[in-house]
Motif scaffolding. Structure first.
Motif, PDB file in Angstrom:
ATOM      1  N   ALA A  88      43.286  46.431  29.652  1.00  0.00           N
ATOM      2  CA  ALA A  88      43.349  45.160  28.920  1.00  0.00           C
ATOM      3  C   ALA A  88      43.351  43.958  29.864  1.00  0.00           C
ATOM      4  N   LEU A  89      42.917  44.157  31.095  1.00  0.00           N
ATOM      5  CA  LEU A  89      42.804  43.059  32.049  1.00  0.00           C
ATOM      6  C   LEU A  89      41.377  42.972  32.569  1.00  0.00           C
ATOM      7  N   ALA A  90      41.012  41.796  33.102  1.00  0.00           N
ATOM      8  CA  ALA A  90      39.676  41.597  33.663  1.00  0.00           C
ATOM      9  C   ALA A  90      39.805  40.850  34.980  1.00  0.00           C
ATOM     10  N   MET A  91      38.755  40.915  35.800  1.00  0.00           N
ATOM     11  CA  MET A  91      38.799  40.329  37.135  1.00  0.00           C
ATOM     12  C   MET A  91      39.132  38.845  37.135  1.00  0.00           C
ATOM     13  N   GLY A  92      38.632  38.102  36.175  1.00  0.00           N
ATOM     14  CA  GLY A  92      38.845  36.668  36.176  1.00  0.00           C
ATOM     15  C   GLY A  92      40.252  36.236  35.841  1.00  0.00           C
ATOM     16  N   GLN A  93      41.121  37.189  35.501  1.00  0.00           N
ATOM     17  CA  GLN A  93      42.484  36.853  35.073  1.00  0.00           C
ATOM     18  C   GLN A  93      43.504  36.896  36.206  1.00  0.00           C
TER      19      GLN A  93
END
Length: 400
Positions: A88-93
């Motif tokens: 539920a996470l992505a690189m931009g976060q």
């Protein structure tokens, strides 16, 4: 090129026994499963600081492929490689450092909750849990984020196959200049895609051996734990890795790495029915699958063709030379064993090629014509994953 044929039935049978003696025990696989399950459950518990990130823990590397070597010494440790993917996470976060810290805090809390005395260790790409000495293993946990969509786009743009792309991930690397920066250029990986590719290579023999075991046990295929099945490819890779460890003259850092041996062996394998037959084909042809792209030797990652497993060969040419020198020696050693019919001669050659410890285990396990703890052709199958939901540990059912 030297073929190891003719292969005698006596040598073929002994190679099966030798692979068994070098393989991880069922007890070790059960301990590994309990450990991965326990950590996965911890990260998903209600009080977990990372539960909202939908963590999924799964095994990668040789334990996932069923090609792990038993430690040479009785006090040696297994190296269990795992991934913790925050779905539920992505690189931009966040940064790579942020992700690693998130995981490290929870793994440290897990360590303390289990009263593990040895401190948590940080490596370049992972955290390492050291279990008690009597457990005889440590577990590396790599923090990761999903990257399947981006990998699929890259492959489509290059007109490459995308069937393994969905399981792509990105991982952390604390030696990169952008480690503390928010960026979309994290290091890529795809261990589940690699496991799926490997399973496709062993599928024919895996299903055949599974049916044989089921018939012998008068049970259905569903009742046979998958870890009991060892295919010829898995057995051959175990023998090759052990031979490299014992007979490669290069410095340890220059010896052929396992992922190169495994990938070339799997590409060369043609569903042969025995370990001896598989070795014959693999040793004859595995170097044919090293591409030359200009002046660069290339062993592509089947789950991410942009990655070259042999990328260090250009910088360290002694590593490419070490691979070819080891391969020539493996061809000679296994050729000498393959042509023998006298068991004592086979044993003497095996002592040189595989080591006294492995040969002694063969004698102890198979003395008097008996079999080992697994049925013929038995060993771990590929793939182990723990989902992001609590799971009650049970008797190990397998690794797929």
């Amino acid at each position: 090129m030297t073929s190891i044929y003719p292969l005698t039935s006596q040598a073929d049978s002994y190679l099966e026994e030798l692979a068994e003696s070098l393989s991880v025990t069922e007890t070790a696989y059960a301990a590994a499963e309990r450990s991965y399950t326990s950590l996965g459950n911890w990260l998903c518990r209600d009080q977990s600081s990372v539960k909202a990130y939908n963590p999924k823990v799964y095994v990668q590397g040789s334990f996932a492929l069923g090609t792990t070597l038993r430690p040479i010494t009785e006090d040696g440790e297994y190296d269990l490689d795992s991934v913790c993917e925050f779905q539920a996470l992505a690189m931009g976060q966040l940064t790579q450092e942020d992700l690693k810290i998130h995981l490290g805090r929870e793994v440290e809390a897990y360590r303390k909750s289990r009263s593990m005395e040895k401190p948590l260790h940080e490596s370049r790409r992972c955290w390492t849990l050291h279990y008690a000495d009597e457990a005889r293993f440590h577990m590396d946990i790599v923090p990761a984020l999903p990257n399947g969509h981006r990998l699929r786009v890259l492959l489509e743009q290059a007109s490459l196959k995308t069937d393994l792309a969905n399981s792509g991930i990105v991982i952390t690397d604390n030696e990169r200049l952008d480690y503390r920066m928010i960026t979309d250029q994290w290091p890529r990986s795809n261990p589940l895609g690699y496991v799926e590719w490997f399973k496709q290579k062993i599928e024919i023999q895996f299903q055949q051996r599974m049916r044989v075991l089921a018939e012998a046990a008068k049970a259905s295929v569903e009742d046979i734990p998958e870890y009991r099945v060892r295919t010829p490819l898995q057995g051959a890779i175990i023998l090759l890795k052990n031979h490299r460890d014992r007979r490669c003259d290069a410095e340890p850092c220059d010896r052929p790495i396992s992922i190169i041996l495994t990938t070339l062996a799997a590409r060369a394998y043609k569903s042969e029915a025995t370990i001896g037959q598989a070795l014959a084909t693999i040793l004859d042809t595995m170097d044919d699958y090293i591409e030359q792209r200009g002046q660069i030797a290339w062993v592509s990652n089947p789950s991410d063709p942009f990655e070259n497993f042999a990328d260090k060969w250009a910088e360290f040419p002694q590593r490419e030379a070490a691979f070819h020198a080891w391969l020539a020696k493996a061809r000679r050693d296994f050729a000498a064993l393959a042509r023998e019919t006298d068991r004592q001669r086979i044993v003497e050659i095996a002592k040189s090629a595989a080591g006294e410890t492995a040969v002694r285990r063969v004698d102890e396990t198979f003395r008097g014509g008996g079999r080992g703890t697994r049925a013929a052709g038995a060993a771990p199958a590929a793939g182990l994953a723990f989902p992001n939901t609590p799971r009650v540990p049970a008797s190990p059912r397998g690794f797929a």
